[in-house]
Design a protein around this motif. Sequence first.
Motif, PDB file in Angstrom:
ATOM      1  N   ARG A 285       0.895  -1.222   0.277  1.00 24.16           N
ATOM      2  CA  ARG A 285      -0.155  -0.005   0.139  1.00 24.16           C
ATOM      3  C   ARG A 285       1.108   1.416   0.114  1.00 24.16           C
ATOM      4  NH1 ARG A 285      -5.478   1.407   1.925  1.00 24.16           N
ATOM      5  NH2 ARG A 285      -4.999   3.478   2.316  1.00 24.16           N
ATOM      6  N   VAL A 286       1.923   0.982   0.925  1.00 24.05           N
ATOM      7  CA  VAL A 286       2.448   2.557   1.117  1.00 24.05           C
ATOM      8  C   VAL A 286       3.720   2.334  -0.232  1.00 24.05           C
ATOM      9  CG1 VAL A 286       4.449   3.770   2.566  1.00 24.05           C
ATOM     10  CG2 VAL A 286       2.285   2.388   3.458  1.00 24.05           C
ATOM     11  N   THR A 287       3.867   1.506  -0.969  1.00 21.83           N
ATOM     12  CA  THR A 287       5.152   1.699  -2.107  1.00 21.83           C
ATOM     13  C   THR A 287       3.513   1.856  -3.290  1.00 21.83           C
ATOM     14  OG1 THR A 287       6.241  -0.441  -1.576  1.00 21.83           O
ATOM     15  CG2 THR A 287       5.991   0.100  -3.478  1.00 21.83           C
ATOM     16  N   GLY A 288       2.536   1.896  -3.347  1.00 23.09           N
ATOM     17  CA  GLY A 288       2.011   2.501  -3.695  1.00 23.09           C
ATOM     18  C   GLY A 288       1.731   4.347  -3.763  1.00 23.09           C
ATOM     19  N   TRP A 289       2.463   4.292  -3.023  1.00 20.42           N
ATOM     20  CA  TRP A 289       2.874   6.117  -3.500  1.00 20.42           C
ATOM     21  C   TRP A 289       3.502   6.787  -4.007  1.00 20.42           C
ATOM     22  CZ3 TRP A 289       2.910   6.850   2.994  1.00 20.42           C
ATOM     23  CH2 TRP A 289       1.408   6.626   3.410  1.00 20.42           C
ATOM     24  N   PHE A 290       4.572   5.815  -3.898  1.00 20.62           N
ATOM     25  CA  PHE A 290       5.703   6.284  -4.960  1.00 20.62           C
ATOM     26  C   PHE A 290       5.501   5.972  -6.399  1.00 20.62           C
ATOM     27  CE2 PHE A 290       6.553   5.730  -0.905  1.00 20.62           C
ATOM     28  CZ  PHE A 290       6.494   6.400  -0.140  1.00 20.62           C
ATOM     29  N   ALA A 291       4.235   5.198  -6.556  1.00 19.73           N
ATOM     30  CA  ALA A 291       4.271   5.022  -7.670  1.00 19.73           C
ATOM     31  C   ALA A 291       4.372   6.655  -9.094  1.00 19.73           C
ATOM     32  CB  ALA A 291       2.994   4.388  -8.279  1.00 19.73           C
ATOM     33  N   GLY A 292       5.592   6.710 -10.192  1.00 25.69           N
ATOM     34  CA  GLY A 292       5.450   7.201 -11.186  1.00 25.69           C
ATOM     35  C   GLY A 292       6.135   8.677 -10.717  1.00 25.69           C
ATOM     36  N   THR A 293       6.760   8.474  -9.161  1.00 26.17           N
ATOM     37  CA  THR A 293       7.360   9.799  -8.643  1.00 26.17           C
ATOM     38  C   THR A 293       8.739  10.272  -9.249  1.00 26.17           C
ATOM     39  OG1 THR A 293       8.241   8.982  -6.993  1.00 26.17           O
ATOM     40  CG2 THR A 293       5.927  10.026  -6.766  1.00 26.17           C
ATOM     41  N   GLY A 294       9.187   8.935  -9.688  1.00 29.16           N
ATOM     42  CA  GLY A 294      11.109   8.697 -10.380  1.00 29.16           C
ATOM     43  C   GLY A 294      11.731   9.660  -8.713  1.00 29.16           C
ATOM     44  N   LEU A 295      10.872   8.848  -7.750  1.00 28.34           N
ATOM     45  CA  LEU A 295      11.639   9.490  -7.182  1.00 28.34           C
ATOM     46  C   LEU A 295      12.390   7.758  -6.081  1.00 28.34           C
ATOM     47  CD1 LEU A 295      10.426  12.006  -4.550  1.00 28.34           C
ATOM     48  CD2 LEU A 295      12.101  12.419  -6.881  1.00 28.34           C
ATOM     49  N   ASP A 296      13.445   7.830  -6.037  1.00 28.63           N
ATOM     50  CA  ASP A 296      14.138   7.387  -4.540  1.00 28.63           C
ATOM     51  C   ASP A 296      13.336   6.945  -3.552  1.00 28.63           C
ATOM     52  OD1 ASP A 296      16.058   6.024  -6.442  1.00 28.63           O
ATOM     53  OD2 ASP A 296      17.417   7.200  -5.037  1.00 28.63           O
ATOM     54  N   ALA A 297      13.157   5.625  -2.703  1.00 27.56           N
ATOM     55  CA  ALA A 297      12.724   6.205  -1.534  1.00 27.56           C
ATOM     56  C   ALA A 297      12.438   5.403  -0.472  1.00 27.56           C
ATOM     57  CB  ALA A 297      11.018   5.938  -1.692  1.00 27.56           C
ATOM     58  N   TRP A 298      12.366   5.013   0.833  1.00 28.65           N
ATOM     59  CA  TRP A 298      12.819   4.522   1.989  1.00 28.65           C
ATOM     60  C   TRP A 298      11.668   4.769   2.763  1.00 28.65           C
ATOM     61  CZ3 TRP A 298      17.553   4.683   6.088  1.00 28.65           C
ATOM     62  CH2 TRP A 298      17.450   3.217   6.587  1.00 28.65           C
ATOM     63  N   VAL A 299      11.127   3.904   3.404  1.00 29.52           N
ATOM     64  CA  VAL A 299      10.403   3.874   4.052  1.00 29.52           C
ATOM     65  C   VAL A 299      10.791   3.092   5.469  1.00 29.52           C
ATOM     66  CG1 VAL A 299       7.620   3.869   4.797  1.00 29.52           C
ATOM     67  CG2 VAL A 299       8.431   5.108   2.683  1.00 29.52           C
ATOM     68  N   ILE A 300      10.676   3.505   6.554  1.00 29.60           N
ATOM     69  CA  ILE A 300      11.027   2.480   7.555  1.00 29.60           C
ATOM     70  C   ILE A 300       9.689   3.161   8.570  1.00 29.60           C
ATOM     71  CG2 ILE A 300      13.021   2.393   7.651  1.00 29.60           C
ATOM     72  CD1 ILE A 300      13.731   4.555   9.745  1.00 29.60           C
ATOM     73  N   GLN A 301       9.244   1.842   9.179  1.00 35.06           N
ATOM     74  CA  GLN A 301       8.012   1.491   9.971  1.00 35.06           C
ATOM     75  C   GLN A 301       8.518   1.510  10.844  1.00 35.06           C
ATOM     76  OE1 GLN A 301       3.968   0.051   9.237  1.00 35.06           O
ATOM     77  NE2 GLN A 301       5.344  -2.035  10.466  1.00 35.06           N
ATOM     78  N   ARG A 302       8.287   2.366  12.076  1.00 35.30           N
ATOM     79  CA  ARG A 302       9.016   2.189  13.587  1.00 35.30           C
ATOM     80  C   ARG A 302       7.750   1.963  14.620  1.00 35.30           C
ATOM     81  NH1 ARG A 302      13.869   1.941  14.635  1.00 35.30           N
ATOM     82  NH2 ARG A 302      14.118   2.967  16.061  1.00 35.30           N
ATOM     83  N   GLU A 303       6.214   1.702  14.959  1.00 39.10           N
ATOM     84  CA  GLU A 303       5.272   1.269  15.485  1.00 39.10           C
ATOM     85  C   GLU A 303       4.369   1.032  14.393  1.00 39.10           C
ATOM     86  OE1 GLU A 303       4.757   5.184  17.774  1.00 39.10           O
ATOM     87  OE2 GLU A 303       6.648   5.403  18.464  1.00 39.10           O
ATOM     88  N   VAL A 304       2.966   0.244  15.793  1.00 40.91           N
ATOM     89  CA  VAL A 304       2.420  -0.398  14.741  1.00 40.91           C
ATOM     90  C   VAL A 304       1.143   0.118  16.428  1.00 40.91           C
ATOM     91  CG1 VAL A 304       1.214  -2.207  14.319  1.00 40.91           C
ATOM     92  CG2 VAL A 304       3.396  -1.691  12.935  1.00 40.91           C
ATOM     93  N   ALA A 305      -0.008   0.285  16.103  1.00 44.25           N
ATOM     94  CA  ALA A 305      -0.828   0.411  17.003  1.00 44.25           C
ATOM     95  C   ALA A 305      -2.272  -0.376  16.384  1.00 44.25           C
ATOM     96  CB  ALA A 305      -0.887   2.092  18.124  1.00 44.25           C
ATOM     97  N   ASP A 306      -2.889  -0.821  17.091  1.00 43.60           N
ATOM     98  CA  ASP A 306      -4.071  -1.089  17.031  1.00 43.60           C
ATOM     99  C   ASP A 306      -5.400  -0.088  17.070  1.00 43.60           C
ATOM    100  OD1 ASP A 306      -5.826  -1.635  19.910  1.00 43.60           O
ATOM    101  OD2 ASP A 306      -4.460  -2.495  20.763  1.00 43.60           O
ATOM    102  N   PRO A 307      -6.282  -0.653  16.740  1.00 40.21           N
ATOM    103  CA  PRO A 307      -7.399   1.033  16.249  1.00 40.21           C
ATOM    104  C   PRO A 307      -7.940   1.235  17.995  1.00 40.21           C
ATOM    105  CG  PRO A 307      -7.817  -0.633  14.735  1.00 40.21           C
ATOM    106  CD  PRO A 307      -6.476  -1.226  15.986  1.00 40.21           C
ATOM    107  N   MET A 308      -8.074   0.572  18.693  1.00 40.77           N
ATOM    108  CA  MET A 308      -7.993   1.276  20.330  1.00 40.77           C
ATOM    109  C   MET A 308      -7.250   1.611  20.884  1.00 40.77           C
ATOM    110  SD  MET A 308     -11.022   1.110  22.220  1.00 40.77           S
ATOM    111  CE  MET A 308     -11.938   0.622  22.737  1.00 40.77           C
ATOM    112  N   ALA A 309      -5.956   1.126  21.048  1.00 37.99           N
ATOM    113  CA  ALA A 309      -4.872   1.863  21.627  1.00 37.99           C
ATOM    114  C   ALA A 309      -4.630   3.333  20.371  1.00 37.99           C
ATOM    115  CB  ALA A 309      -3.701   1.447  21.506  1.00 37.99           C
TER     116      ALA A 309
END
Length: 494
Positions: A285-309
Amino acid sequence: MDRHDMLLSPAGVDALRTALTRARFTANGIADRLGPQATGAVARNDYRAALRATEDRDPLATLIRVFICDQTEPEPVVAAALAPLTVEEALAGGLVERHGEGLRAGVDLEPYGDDWFVLADVPASARPGRPLHAEHVLGIGGATQTLIGATVRRPVETALDLGTGSGVQALHLSTHARRVTATDVSERALRFAATTAALNGQDWELLRGDLVAPVAGRRFDLVVSNPPFVVGPGTTTHVYRDSGRVGDAIGAELAAAAPHLLTEGGTMQYLANWVHVTGEDWAERVTGWFAGTGLDAWVIQREVADPMAYVNLWLTDVGETADPQRMAAWLDWFDAHKVEAVGFGIVSLRRAGHDEPIVRVEDLRQRVEPPLGDRVGEWFDRQDWLRARDTDGLLAARYRAADGLQLRQEATMGADGWAVDRQVLAMPRGLRWSEEIDPLVLALVGGADGRLPLRDQLALLAAAHDVAPDELAEAAGPIVAHLVERGLVEPVAD
C-alpha cells in the motif's frame, strides 16, 4: 509573512532575550541550578526537588518555577525575573497570564539545545481539564524529536519546513541551510514560529497556507514535514493533528508533491501514519504512494498500534474528556474500512534523476544508533554506489566486513554434539540489522578482508565448494548488493 507579526513586538523580543540570557535560563543553566537528580525528576514531571531548589525566588529560580514547574508566582517577583520586558507586554503577548493571586505561564517557553528557546502552547498534560485550542501549537514532543533525529544534516542552500508549528524543525534546518522557508495553515502557529525565530536571532521566510500551496512552483534542496498525519474519517478538530484528509491520504499527497518540490539531488523527509487493512500488505500500500514519482524512497515503520490504542492516544493527546460517542464513531470508521492497525514511521525521498528509482518499504522496529539521519544519508550513498555498477562492476570491487560485525549461532545438542541450526550476521551499531545466512554466504563475508576483488574471492569459494564459478558469481551479485545496502559489508575504495 511580516516578521513583526509576533507574540511580542521586536523590542519586546529583545527584552525577553535579555532577561532569559541574563538569568541563565538555558538548558545548561537550569541543569546547573537544579542538579542532576532534580533535573531528571523534572523530565518525569516530578517538580518537588526543583521547587525546593528554587525557593529563594531570584530571577532564574522564578523563571524555572513559572515556565518549567508551571507554578503561579507573585507578580512583583515575576516582573523582576522578566525585566526589562514589562509585565504588561508579557500579558499582552500571552507570555504569562493572571491566575489566582499571581502570574503563571501563558505559553510553553522551553530552553532547548545549548542556547535556543522554543515558544509553543502549554501542553494538555500541564493543564488537565482545559481542552486545547483548535489551533494549538505543539512544543517539542516525541514525533518532533523523531523527525529531528531522522533528518539528513548535510549543508544545503535552501530548506523548507512544511507545517512548522512552533518552528522547531526550522531551527534545526538553520544550522545547515543558508535559507529557510517555513509554512503553516495556522496563522496562530506562524505567530509562534515568528517569535521563536526572532528570539533565536533567525530570519526565516514564513508563509501561510495548506501544505505545499504557499510554495507552488518553487524547489528546495531539503524538505521536512511533521504534518497532521492522524488517520481517521477526515474530521478536523485540531489542526496540528487533523489534515481534513480521509484515512492516510496525506502521506500519499506529500509523496505526489515531492517531485515538484525538490531540486535535482534534493531530499524530502516526513512523518506519516498508514493503515494496515485486513487482507492487504501494508508495505505494498505504501509503496504505491511513490508510483510514477521517479524518486528514490526509503520508508521505515517504527511503530504499530491497534485501533483502540490509537484512538485513545489521540483523544488523550488533546486533553478531551471521555466521549464514548466520539470514540465509537472513530472506531466504527476503522471497522468499516477493515483497518486492523495503524503504522507510524519515516518517509525519506530523494530526487536522484534515474529512470529506475529504488523503493524500499520495511519494518525497522529495533533501537538504532542515533542520529538516524546519518544512517539515512549513508543509505542513499550506498544506493548511489550500487546503481553505478552492473554485475561486472560488483564482481570487480573489493569488500570488507563492516567494523563490529557479529556472527550469532543457534545450535542444538544432539548425539554427535552441537548441530548449528541457524546463523545470523548482526550489526551492534548503526541500524542494527540482522540477517540469517547460509554457510556459503558466511564464507563469503568471512573472506571479505578488502584484499581480493569479489570475482577472485568467488573463484576460491567455487573451488572449495565444488560449484561452477559462473553460477556462483551470478547468484552472489544480488546477495552482495543486499549486504552492501544493509551496511553489513562495505566496498573498499580503490
